[in-house]
Design a protein around this motif. Sequence first.
Motif, PDB file in Angstrom:
ATOM      1  N   GLN A 178      71.916  81.815  92.342  1.00 31.07           N
ATOM      2  CA  GLN A 178      73.297  81.979  91.889  1.00 31.07           C
ATOM      3  C   GLN A 178      73.457  83.242  91.050  1.00 31.07           C
ATOM      4  OE1 GLN A 178      74.757  78.751  89.452  1.00 31.07           O
ATOM      5  NE2 GLN A 178      76.879  79.414  89.639  1.00 31.07           N
ATOM      6  N   ARG A 179      72.523  83.473  90.149  1.00 32.21           N
ATOM      7  CA  ARG A 179      72.608  84.661  89.298  1.00 32.21           C
ATOM      8  C   ARG A 179      72.465  85.940  90.126  1.00 32.21           C
ATOM      9  NH1 ARG A 179      72.062  84.446  83.731  1.00 32.21           N
ATOM     10  NH2 ARG A 179      71.900  86.466  82.670  1.00 32.21           N
ATOM     11  N   ALA A 180      71.530  85.927  91.076  1.00 35.44           N
ATOM     12  CA  ALA A 180      71.315  87.112  91.895  1.00 35.44           C
ATOM     13  C   ALA A 180      72.518  87.401  92.787  1.00 35.44           C
ATOM     14  CB  ALA A 180      70.061  86.929  92.746  1.00 35.44           C
ATOM     15  N   HIS A 181      73.137  86.363  93.324  1.00 29.44           N
ATOM     16  CA  HIS A 181      74.304  86.576  94.177  1.00 29.44           C
ATOM     17  C   HIS A 181      75.453  87.187  93.381  1.00 29.44           C
ATOM     18  CE1 HIS A 181      72.639  83.108  96.838  1.00 29.44           C
ATOM     19  NE2 HIS A 181      71.984  84.237  97.035  1.00 29.44           N
ATOM     20  N   GLN A 182      75.650  86.704  92.168  1.00 36.79           N
ATOM     21  CA  GLN A 182      76.701  87.275  91.322  1.00 36.79           C
ATOM     22  C   GLN A 182      76.403  88.733  90.992  1.00 36.79           C
ATOM     23  OE1 GLN A 182      76.643  84.521  88.030  1.00 36.79           O
ATOM     24  NE2 GLN A 182      77.993  83.041  89.045  1.00 36.79           N
ATOM     25  N   ALA A 183      75.140  89.016  90.675  1.00 34.54           N
ATOM     26  CA  ALA A 183      74.762  90.398  90.355  1.00 34.54           C
ATOM     27  C   ALA A 183      74.901  91.294  91.575  1.00 34.54           C
ATOM     28  CB  ALA A 183      73.334  90.437  89.822  1.00 34.54           C
ATOM     29  N   ALA A 184      74.524  90.780  92.737  1.00 34.42           N
ATOM     30  CA  ALA A 184      74.639  91.574  93.965  1.00 34.42           C
ATOM     31  C   ALA A 184      76.096  91.905  94.260  1.00 34.42           C
ATOM     32  CB  ALA A 184      74.008  90.816  95.128  1.00 34.42           C
ATOM     33  N   GLU A 185      76.950  90.914  94.104  1.00 35.68           N
ATOM     34  CA  GLU A 185      78.369  91.142  94.373  1.00 35.68           C
ATOM     35  C   GLU A 185      78.967  92.165  93.402  1.00 35.68           C
ATOM     36  OE1 GLU A 185      79.811  87.180  94.113  1.00 35.68           O
ATOM     37  OE2 GLU A 185      78.852  86.548  95.992  1.00 35.68           O
TER      38      GLU A 185
END
Length: 377
Positions: free
Chosen positions: A290-297
Amino acid sequence: MTPYPRHALRLEQLEARGRLRALAPGRGLDFSSNDYLGLRDSIELAQSVSEALARGVPVGSGGSRLLRGNDAEFERLEAEAAAFFGAKACLYMGGGFQANQALLSCLPMNGDLVLHDALVHASMHEGMRLGSAEQRSFRHNDARDAAAQIRRWRERGGKGRVWLALETLYSMDGDFAPLADFVAIARKHDATLILDEAHATGLYGANGRGLAPSDCDVPMIVIHTCGKALGASGALICADSVVIRTLINRARPFIYATAPSPLMAAAVRCALRLLQTQPQWRNHAAALRQRAHQAAESIGLRHSGSQILPLIVGDDPAAIRLAQRLQAAGLDLRAVRPPTVPRGTARLRISLTGRLQPRDIDTLFSTLATLAPELTP
């Protein structure tokens, strides 16, 4: 002067194209392995191996399982894995490559069709190469194309069984297969589904059982590799008992291979117990995703919702240079180049592994935004 000048020339050509490979130890934060839960160096798995040694489980198997190499630890694992994954039977093999090679070289017969996703793993291609069935590919994750290919094959006189091979989660793009669509195709065309769960086992489904549908009404063979999220090595083939007995009797990669270490079977048994009794391993992995997806976006990097995020660079040497710069910053990412991925799509494969912490995710994406702004618009 080398006695192998032609091989030396090929190595030189690979180096000139930015495709020469070399072994390198892991250093820095692990963003490149498949240790998705962090079990590989866990105390729990280490203790399971120590306890197995204490109760007399040997280090080596001593031979193939059809000779004297069939340790009781293998049979315990197969019984427990069949119950855990809801399968009628299970067979433990030395690795996922060996398992896929065994399946696809042994089960599809002359007159059958193996229809596979264009991006399935090299191990499936190797099995198909050794087998006697016709083989065709369909466009990646395109169920309509798969159905059309089956219809055309039947119209041209194909009368055998169709074996529909795909992965539930793809290792280089990090995207999921539309399994419901492929189950419907298998049902309509009386096909057998071969599902490779290598990158889904341990992370997805009830208690980490993977993405393969339960109570499926079509024939299905599922491969669960043990060297990724389960932290050990080997592979489990879950299928109908006739399939398992056929592999034992006819699959050359099983018959003629020395069995894996029985200690690995003990470690896999432990990993399966952890999936059922300690959900914190999966919960931590989900929080990292979840954290990585938010950072990627936030930096415009595409993802498919899994623990694998591809950063497409395109040019082979450029991918190597970016990986080297990230490694110098303490982030262990590796360049993945053709033929592993299609030409022109060399990339860094960001893998979210279980020993990472949220702050490590932040470090990665802030470093990426600095080092590769042109790739993260």
